[in-house]
Write a protein that holds these residues in place. Structure first.
Motif, PDB file in Angstrom:
ATOM      1  N   MET A 298      86.448  23.408  15.155  1.00  0.00           N
ATOM      2  CA  MET A 298      86.352  23.306  16.609  1.00  0.00           C
ATOM      3  C   MET A 298      85.877  21.905  17.012  1.00  0.00           C
ATOM      4  SD  MET A 298      87.216  26.136  18.137  1.00  0.00           S
ATOM      5  CE  MET A 298      86.353  26.044  19.702  1.00  0.00           C
ATOM      6  N   PRO A 299      86.528  21.292  18.035  1.00  0.00           N
ATOM      7  CA  PRO A 299      86.066  19.975  18.479  1.00  0.00           C
ATOM      8  C   PRO A 299      84.686  20.070  19.123  1.00  0.00           C
ATOM      9  CG  PRO A 299      87.759  20.845  19.950  1.00  0.00           C
ATOM     10  CD  PRO A 299      87.708  21.763  18.760  1.00  0.00           C
ATOM     11  N   PHE A 300      83.965  18.980  19.074  1.00  0.00           N
ATOM     12  CA  PHE A 300      82.640  18.941  19.662  1.00  0.00           C
ATOM     13  C   PHE A 300      82.745  19.137  21.173  1.00  0.00           C
ATOM     14  CE2 PHE A 300      79.275  16.512  21.768  1.00  0.00           C
ATOM     15  CZ  PHE A 300      78.156  17.119  21.214  1.00  0.00           C
ATOM     16  N   ALA A 301      81.841  19.940  21.744  1.00  0.00           N
ATOM     17  CA  ALA A 301      81.831  20.210  23.179  1.00  0.00           C
ATOM     18  C   ALA A 301      80.747  19.376  23.845  1.00  0.00           C
ATOM     19  CB  ALA A 301      81.612  21.699  23.435  1.00  0.00           C
ATOM     20  N   PHE A 302      81.150  18.339  24.556  1.00  0.00           N
ATOM     21  CA  PHE A 302      80.192  17.530  25.301  1.00  0.00           C
ATOM     22  C   PHE A 302      79.655  18.320  26.487  1.00  0.00           C
ATOM     23  CE2 PHE A 302      82.697  14.268  23.189  1.00  0.00           C
ATOM     24  CZ  PHE A 302      81.770  13.266  22.911  1.00  0.00           C
ATOM     25  N   SER A 303      78.426  17.993  26.874  1.00  0.00           N
ATOM     26  CA  SER A 303      77.849  18.529  28.107  1.00  0.00           C
ATOM     27  C   SER A 303      77.704  17.386  29.114  1.00  0.00           C
ATOM     28  CB  SER A 303      76.480  19.152  27.829  1.00  0.00           C
ATOM     29  OG  SER A 303      75.541  18.150  27.453  1.00  0.00           O
ATOM     30  N   VAL A 304      77.506  17.745  30.377  1.00  0.00           N
ATOM     31  CA  VAL A 304      77.272  16.718  31.385  1.00  0.00           C
ATOM     32  C   VAL A 304      76.025  15.891  31.051  1.00  0.00           C
ATOM     33  CG1 VAL A 304      76.753  16.308  33.827  1.00  0.00           C
ATOM     34  CG2 VAL A 304      78.538  17.948  33.183  1.00  0.00           C
ATOM     35  N   PRO A 305      74.908  16.522  30.595  1.00  0.00           N
ATOM     36  CA  PRO A 305      73.758  15.702  30.170  1.00  0.00           C
ATOM     37  C   PRO A 305      74.082  14.752  29.023  1.00  0.00           C
ATOM     38  CG  PRO A 305      73.035  17.940  30.592  1.00  0.00           C
ATOM     39  CD  PRO A 305      74.537  17.956  30.661  1.00  0.00           C
ATOM     40  N   ASP A 306      74.976  15.179  28.093  1.00  0.00           N
ATOM     41  CA  ASP A 306      75.399  14.267  27.026  1.00  0.00           C
ATOM     42  C   ASP A 306      76.029  13.007  27.624  1.00  0.00           C
ATOM     43  OD1 ASP A 306      74.640  15.767  24.783  1.00  0.00           O
ATOM     44  OD2 ASP A 306      76.527  16.896  24.784  1.00  0.00           O
ATOM     45  N   VAL A 307      76.946  13.221  28.568  1.00  0.00           N
ATOM     46  CA  VAL A 307      77.638  12.082  29.169  1.00  0.00           C
ATOM     47  C   VAL A 307      76.652  11.228  29.958  1.00  0.00           C
ATOM     48  CG1 VAL A 307      79.517  11.369  30.691  1.00  0.00           C
ATOM     49  CG2 VAL A 307      79.776  13.408  29.280  1.00  0.00           C
ATOM     50  N   GLY A 308      75.727  11.888  30.646  1.00  0.00           N
ATOM     51  CA  GLY A 308      74.714  11.136  31.384  1.00  0.00           C
ATOM     52  C   GLY A 308      73.908  10.233  30.485  1.00  0.00           C
ATOM     53  N   PHE A 309      73.528  10.737  29.314  1.00  0.00           N
ATOM     54  CA  PHE A 309      72.767   9.891  28.381  1.00  0.00           C
ATOM     55  C   PHE A 309      73.642   8.769  27.828  1.00  0.00           C
ATOM     56  CE2 PHE A 309      71.787   8.737  24.027  1.00  0.00           C
ATOM     57  CZ  PHE A 309      70.521   8.185  24.199  1.00  0.00           C
ATOM     58  N   LEU A 310      74.879   9.118  27.384  1.00  0.00           N
ATOM     59  CA  LEU A 310      75.736   8.118  26.751  1.00  0.00           C
ATOM     60  C   LEU A 310      76.082   6.967  27.689  1.00  0.00           C
ATOM     61  CD1 LEU A 310      78.143  10.530  24.849  1.00  0.00           C
ATOM     62  CD2 LEU A 310      76.447   9.025  23.807  1.00  0.00           C
ATOM     63  N   THR A 311      76.166   7.275  28.980  1.00  0.00           N
ATOM     64  CA  THR A 311      76.523   6.226  29.943  1.00  0.00           C
ATOM     65  C   THR A 311      75.303   5.490  30.491  1.00  0.00           C
ATOM     66  OG1 THR A 311      76.562   7.884  31.726  1.00  0.00           O
ATOM     67  CG2 THR A 311      78.646   7.403  30.618  1.00  0.00           C
ATOM     68  N   SER A 312      74.107   5.903  30.063  1.00  0.00           N
ATOM     69  CA  SER A 312      72.890   5.200  30.473  1.00  0.00           C
ATOM     70  C   SER A 312      72.723   3.930  29.652  1.00  0.00           C
ATOM     71  CB  SER A 312      71.672   6.105  30.272  1.00  0.00           C
ATOM     72  OG  SER A 312      71.423   6.296  28.876  1.00  0.00           O
ATOM     73  N   GLY A 313      71.752   3.131  30.037  1.00  0.00           N
ATOM     74  CA  GLY A 313      71.491   1.905  29.288  1.00  0.00           C
ATOM     75  C   GLY A 313      71.128   2.182  27.847  1.00  0.00           C
ATOM     76  N   ALA A 314      70.293   3.208  27.621  1.00  0.00           N
ATOM     77  CA  ALA A 314      69.886   3.539  26.251  1.00  0.00           C
ATOM     78  C   ALA A 314      71.067   4.044  25.435  1.00  0.00           C
ATOM     79  CB  ALA A 314      68.771   4.591  26.293  1.00  0.00           C
ATOM     80  N   GLY A 315      71.902   4.874  26.073  1.00  0.00           N
ATOM     81  CA  GLY A 315      73.070   5.400  25.364  1.00  0.00           C
ATOM     82  C   GLY A 315      74.050   4.308  24.996  1.00  0.00           C
ATOM     83  N   ARG A 316      74.320   3.418  25.927  1.00  0.00           N
ATOM     84  CA  ARG A 316      75.265   2.330  25.646  1.00  0.00           C
ATOM     85  C   ARG A 316      74.719   1.398  24.568  1.00  0.00           C
ATOM     86  NH1 ARG A 316      79.405   1.893  29.497  1.00  0.00           N
ATOM     87  NH2 ARG A 316      79.124   3.210  31.348  1.00  0.00           N
ATOM     88  N   ALA A 317      73.416   1.181  24.580  1.00  0.00           N
ATOM     89  CA  ALA A 317      72.816   0.344  23.539  1.00  0.00           C
ATOM     90  C   ALA A 317      72.948   0.998  22.173  1.00  0.00           C
ATOM     91  CB  ALA A 317      71.352   0.083  23.868  1.00  0.00           C
ATOM     92  N   ALA A 318      72.735   2.328  22.131  1.00  0.00           N
ATOM     93  CA  ALA A 318      72.867   3.047  20.861  1.00  0.00           C
ATOM     94  C   ALA A 318      74.305   2.984  20.360  1.00  0.00           C
ATOM     95  CB  ALA A 318      72.408   4.489  21.028  1.00  0.00           C
ATOM     96  N   LEU A 319      75.272   3.159  21.269  1.00  0.00           N
ATOM     97  CA  LEU A 319      76.682   3.095  20.867  1.00  0.00           C
ATOM     98  C   LEU A 319      77.041   1.703  20.360  1.00  0.00           C
ATOM     99  CD1 LEU A 319      78.285   5.181  23.742  1.00  0.00           C
ATOM    100  CD2 LEU A 319      78.529   5.653  21.289  1.00  0.00           C
TER     101      LEU A 319
END
Length: 388
Positions: A1-22
């Motif tokens: 099964m593919p990973f199921a993103f949540s809205v909070p996941d996207v919120g974190f990934l698009t934040s400054g901390a998330g983008r820095a981690a990526l």
């Protein structure tokens, strides 16, 4: 099964901390090591979403813009950028200043293409995760959460790309089984991207059916409503897009004067978009080619079109396995590509029975011509230049 993103996941990934981690996270291909690294960077809560995003970006590399956010399904179903750009250019020529509304915008590929050539673009989707990703991918676009069957714009040109699989992954082929159903989409000015294998008689509202290929692979059938194409325009169009240079179009308004002849010096297999659009004769007439059989897509002539893969005929005659084996042995052919049209021949089963040996390569074209089976032993050649 593919990973199921949540809205909070996207919120974190698009934040400054998330983008820095990526930016600092590079998957190694070792799942255990990669999970441990992701957890060390950001903790447990969003580690899986970080890893999945990094992996999806790797799959999207060289096909889509860098740094986009994806779900696995969205990436698999996304319209190729050159195809989206082509549709956007066509829409720009007919929108007449109206809003163009992508009612199934997903993560924003079509919206990005439309926004590059149009001033008034709206995207909407019912999936909050994909919509959140679209807002990050195309931050300047006007994006809203809405059902495709209850659009938030009026008198707009509607663009849609309905899902062609059920939630269980089964492929659907009837318009009413798609999500949203084709017959329920708002109109009257509508362009829909759908499967090339759709039975187009089931969508009588489509004034033009456009088959689109990219680099030899048929990507979609685009259904254009009457309001977006002229009354005297074509009903069928094949659009051939090429990454390496200009493509070409063939329509049912082109001349289709095409004789049926015996095999000439070359065989030509037209692009799949041309074949699926039923425009083989029109393509042949443009390039001075002939058909081998009225029911066969292969064409023949003294010269192949520029910028295409064609087959120089070395030998031709009635097909039998024994005769073909002897011909290939005499020519010292050790590697063979086998193409079959209209015959019950499995190339993978035939190849070992040919007992190939030798330093040379060849392409064998097996086809039913009239009531007989014929074989052509050929040299595959990609001609230079571009088609018109």
């Amino acid at each position: 099964m593919p990973f199921a993103f949540s809205v909070p996941d996207v919120g974190f990934l698009t934040s400054g901390a998330g983008r820095a981690a990526l930016a600092s996270f590079v998957p190694t291909g070792d799942p255990l090591r990669d999970v441990a690294t992701a957890r060390r960077l950001i903790g447990d809560e969003h580690a899986a979403s970080l890893l999945e995003t990094a992996l999806l970006r790797g799959r999207a590399l060289d096909r889509f813009p860098d740094g986009w956010f994806w779900t696995s399904d969205a990436l698999e179903q996304a319209t190729a950028v050159p195809v989206a750009d082509h549709r956007a250019r066509r829409l720009a020529a007919v929108a007449d200043g109206r809003v163009v509304h992508d009612v199934t915008c997903s993560v924003g590929v079509e919206v990005a293409a439309l926004s590059g050539v149009l001033d008034r673009v709206v995207g909407s989707d019912l999936d909050p995760v994909r919509l959140a990703m679209a807002r990050a991918n195309v931050p300047a676009a006007w994006l809203v959460r809405a059902d495709a069957l209850a659009p938030v714009t009026r008198d707009s040109v509607v663009v849609a790309d309905p899902a062609r699989r059920t939630s269980s992954g089964r492929r659907v082929r009837r318009p009413e089984e798609m999500t949203p159903p084709l017959g329920s989409l708002p109109g009257p000015d509508l362009v829909v991207s759908t499967a090339p294998g759709l039975d187009f008689t089931l969508v009588p509202w489509a004034r033009e059916v456009e088959l689109v290929s990219l680099d030899g692979r048929v990507r979609e059938a685009a259904l254009w409503s009457a309001g977006l194409v002229p009354d005297d325009g074509p009903r069928r169009r094949a659009t051939v897009l090429l990454s390496a240079g200009p493509g070409y179009e063939v329509t049912d308004l082109d001349d289709d004067t095409c004789p049926v002849t015996d095999v000439d010096q070359w065989l030509v297999d037209p692009d799949g978009a041309v074949v699926r659009a039923g425009l083989v004769r029109h393509y042949a007439a443009r390039h001075g080619l002939a058909q081998l059989d009225p029911h066969l897509a292969y064409l023949t002539g003294p010269h192949p079109p520029s910028g295409t893969r064609a087959f120089r005929v070395l030998e031709h005659g009635p097909y039998s396995e024994k005769a073909l084996r002897q011909t290939l042995r005499r020519r010292e052919v050790g590697r063979v590509e086998i193409l079959v049209r209209g015959l019950d021949v499995d190339p993978d089963r035939l190849r070992p029975r040919l007992k190939l040996a030798g330093p040379h390569a060849a392409t064998v074209v097996l086809a039913r011509v009239g009531r007989g089976a014929h074989a052509s032993v050929c040299e595959a050649v990609t001609t230079s230049g571009s088609q018109r």
